[in-house]
Design a protein around this motif. Sequence first.
Motif, PDB file in Angstrom:
ATOM      1  N   VAL A   1    -103.378  31.413-113.220  1.00 42.08           N
ATOM      2  CA  VAL A   1    -101.496  31.197-112.662  1.00 42.08           C
ATOM      3  C   VAL A   1    -101.210  31.629-113.631  1.00 42.08           C
ATOM      4  N   LEU A   2    -100.875  30.346-114.102  1.00 40.60           N
ATOM      5  CA  LEU A   2     -99.960  29.807-115.655  1.00 40.60           C
ATOM      6  C   LEU A   2    -100.498  31.039-116.267  1.00 40.60           C
ATOM      7  N   PHE A   3    -102.087  31.213-117.071  1.00 41.16           N
ATOM      8  CA  PHE A   3    -102.150  32.591-117.862  1.00 41.16           C
ATOM      9  C   PHE A   3    -101.501  33.886-117.359  1.00 41.16           C
ATOM     10  N   PHE A   4    -101.487  34.342-116.606  1.00 38.79           N
ATOM     11  CA  PHE A   4    -100.528  35.370-115.645  1.00 38.79           C
ATOM     12  C   PHE A   4     -99.363  35.206-116.104  1.00 38.79           C
ATOM     13  N   LEU A   5     -98.722  34.144-115.666  1.00 41.10           N
ATOM     14  CA  LEU A   5     -97.661  34.311-115.518  1.00 41.10           C
ATOM     15  C   LEU A   5     -96.980  33.895-117.379  1.00 41.10           C
ATOM     16  N   ALA A   6     -97.560  33.943-117.764  1.00 34.45           N
ATOM     17  CA  ALA A   6     -97.659  33.755-120.045  1.00 34.45           C
ATOM     18  C   ALA A   6     -97.662  34.980-119.714  1.00 34.45           C
ATOM     19  N   SER A   7     -98.604  36.134-119.663  1.00 34.60           N
ATOM     20  CA  SER A   7     -98.336  37.538-120.198  1.00 34.60           C
ATOM     21  C   SER A   7     -97.507  38.015-118.942  1.00 34.60           C
ATOM     22  N   ALA A   8     -96.989  38.065-117.434  1.00 37.71           N
ATOM     23  CA  ALA A   8     -96.384  39.033-117.389  1.00 37.71           C
ATOM     24  C   ALA A   8     -94.873  39.027-117.801  1.00 37.71           C
TER      25      ALA A   8
ATOM     26  N   PHE B   1     -88.733  46.211-117.661  1.00 43.77           N
ATOM     27  CA  PHE B   1     -89.261  46.489-116.794  1.00 43.77           C
ATOM     28  C   PHE B   1     -90.576  47.345-115.890  1.00 43.77           C
ATOM     29  N   PHE B   2     -89.897  48.627-116.214  1.00 42.46           N
ATOM     30  CA  PHE B   2     -91.014  49.706-116.022  1.00 42.46           C
ATOM     31  C   PHE B   2     -92.661  49.226-116.197  1.00 42.46           C
ATOM     32  N   TRP B   3     -92.476  48.962-118.107  1.00 40.92           N
ATOM     33  CA  TRP B   3     -93.678  48.853-118.226  1.00 40.92           C
ATOM     34  C   TRP B   3     -94.507  47.256-117.854  1.00 40.92           C
ATOM     35  N   ALA B   4     -93.411  46.808-117.978  1.00 36.13           N
ATOM     36  CA  ALA B   4     -94.299  45.227-117.506  1.00 36.13           C
ATOM     37  C   ALA B   4     -94.914  45.475-115.180  1.00 36.13           C
ATOM     38  N   LEU B   5     -93.977  46.607-115.013  1.00 31.97           N
ATOM     39  CA  LEU B   5     -94.833  46.540-113.959  1.00 31.97           C
ATOM     40  C   LEU B   5     -95.805  47.567-113.435  1.00 31.97           C
ATOM     41  N   GLY B   6     -95.820  48.862-114.452  1.00 32.24           N
ATOM     42  CA  GLY B   6     -96.962  49.392-114.696  1.00 32.24           C
ATOM     43  C   GLY B   6     -98.003  48.361-115.413  1.00 32.24           C
ATOM     44  N   TRP B   7     -98.157  47.837-115.742  1.00 34.48           N
ATOM     45  CA  TRP B   7     -99.413  46.944-116.558  1.00 34.48           C
ATOM     46  C   TRP B   7     -99.683  46.103-115.276  1.00 34.48           C
TER      47      TRP B   7
ATOM     48  N   VAL C   1     -99.375  46.902-112.256  1.00 37.87           N
ATOM     49  CA  VAL C   1     -99.892  47.977-110.377  1.00 37.87           C
ATOM     50  C   VAL C   1    -101.293  48.061-111.486  1.00 37.87           C
ATOM     51  N   VAL C   2    -101.841  48.279-112.757  1.00 43.85           N
ATOM     52  CA  VAL C   2    -102.920  49.379-113.166  1.00 43.85           C
ATOM     53  C   VAL C   2    -104.109  47.869-113.215  1.00 43.85           C
ATOM     54  N   SER C   3    -103.438  47.292-113.799  1.00 45.68           N
ATOM     55  CA  SER C   3    -104.918  45.898-113.986  1.00 45.68           C
ATOM     56  C   SER C   3    -104.726  45.129-112.371  1.00 45.68           C
ATOM     57  N   ALA C   4    -104.367  44.798-112.244  1.00 44.24           N
ATOM     58  CA  ALA C   4    -104.260  43.667-111.202  1.00 44.24           C
ATOM     59  C   ALA C   4    -104.805  44.614-109.382  1.00 44.24           C
ATOM     60  N   GLY C   5    -104.496  46.045-109.603  1.00 43.71           N
ATOM     61  CA  GLY C   5    -104.540  47.240-108.257  1.00 43.71           C
ATOM     62  C   GLY C   5    -106.194  47.474-109.167  1.00 43.71           C
ATOM     63  N   ILE C   6    -106.810  47.991-109.871  1.00 48.64           N
ATOM     64  CA  ILE C   6    -107.993  47.962-110.366  1.00 48.64           C
ATOM     65  C   ILE C   6    -109.060  46.623-110.365  1.00 48.64           C
TER      66      ILE C   6
ATOM     67  N   MET D   1    -109.545  51.059-117.366  1.00 47.78           N
ATOM     68  CA  MET D   1    -108.560  50.128-117.727  1.00 47.78           C
ATOM     69  C   MET D   1    -107.702  49.861-118.747  1.00 47.78           C
ATOM     70  N   MET D   2    -108.283  50.158-119.425  1.00 46.88           N
ATOM     71  CA  MET D   2    -107.733  50.004-120.492  1.00 46.88           C
ATOM     72  C   MET D   2    -107.397  51.757-120.638  1.00 46.88           C
ATOM     73  N   LEU D   3    -108.013  52.818-121.264  1.00 48.79           N
ATOM     74  CA  LEU D   3    -107.282  54.357-120.633  1.00 48.79           C
ATOM     75  C   LEU D   3    -106.802  54.365-120.065  1.00 48.79           C
ATOM     76  N   ILE D   4    -106.285  53.927-119.091  1.00 48.34           N
ATOM     77  CA  ILE D   4    -104.974  54.161-118.435  1.00 48.34           C
ATOM     78  C   ILE D   4    -103.789  53.305-119.041  1.00 48.34           C
ATOM     79  N   LEU D   5    -104.136  51.486-119.296  1.00 41.63           N
ATOM     80  CA  LEU D   5    -103.227  50.917-119.777  1.00 41.63           C
ATOM     81  C   LEU D   5    -102.795  51.221-121.415  1.00 41.63           C
ATOM     82  N   ASP D   6    -103.382  51.994-122.238  1.00 47.47           N
ATOM     83  CA  ASP D   6    -103.120  53.024-123.091  1.00 47.47           C
ATOM     84  C   ASP D   6    -102.050  53.542-123.465  1.00 47.47           C
ATOM     85  N   ARG D   7    -101.929  54.482-121.935  1.00 49.88           N
ATOM     86  CA  ARG D   7    -101.010  55.438-121.686  1.00 49.88           C
ATOM     87  C   ARG D   7     -99.155  54.881-122.034  1.00 49.88           C
TER      88      ARG D   7
END
Length: 269
Positions: free
Chosen positions: A56-63, A72-78, A80-85, A200-206
């Motif tokens: 949780v701490l690592f995730f919150l640091a990244s987020a 906000f929208f960049w972080a939301l996209g990241w 949704v893609v990473s946690a969703g996949i 995941m990286m193919l999508i995130l790199d968009r």
Amino acid sequence: MSVRVYSGPHADRRRGGGGALRALPWILAALTVLAQIAWPLTSDGTRDVLTAVTVVLFFLASASHALLSRGFFWALGWFVVSAGIGLGVEVLGTRTGLPFGSYEYADRLGPMILGVPAVIPLAWAMMSYPALLAARRLTTGPLLTPIVGAVALASWDLFLDPQMVGEGHWTWAQEGPRLPGIDAIPAQNFVAWLLVSLVMMLILDRLPRRRTDGAEGDGVPALLFLWTYFSSVLLNAAFEHRTGVAIWGGVAMGLVALPYAWSLWTGRD
């Protein structure tokens, strides 16, 4: 160390926050490191709790870093893609055995979502962020960057899976080839991790590449990525006595971590 500076329009409004808010990712990163240092010094239920807290701490640091430095929208996209996949493939994996092999989770890591501990998709997300940024610093191109990012993310599992299986957080029923020195985990799992990480990286790199503010930089994700690498090698070699894990993970993750560290040290992009 060179710092990429974004000076485009509305840069300050997109990032927002004052000095105290900008310090938040660093504080969370420091707490993550301290929790990981404490982990081998604990046992049983305390270690289970600390495992979940560390994720949780690592995730919150990244987020928080993604939000403050990229908007906000960049972080939301990241997220949704990473946690969703991450959640999707874990639910698929526990129910069908694809793509990782046959395994199941224990109920010791907190709340579950569809049979998967909630911290698991957070773990996918937390590490995908520094892995993506490391790949973007080292490479360019629509295919090369996702490949390097996938290696950075998937190679982390060479450390993660043996550690968590050793703690009893999940168990494998899958038969088949194993990597020498990592007998508890089927080789299929690591191949699947690489393929899922590549998707995941193919999508995130968009997501748009944005130069970060000079005062902020990407120090937090760099610290988390390189700390994860060096501490994982040390943990397995000196504390857990898993020499094979230390070698496999040290070599595979080192393919990205060592050039990344050199790039940061010399200031070369």
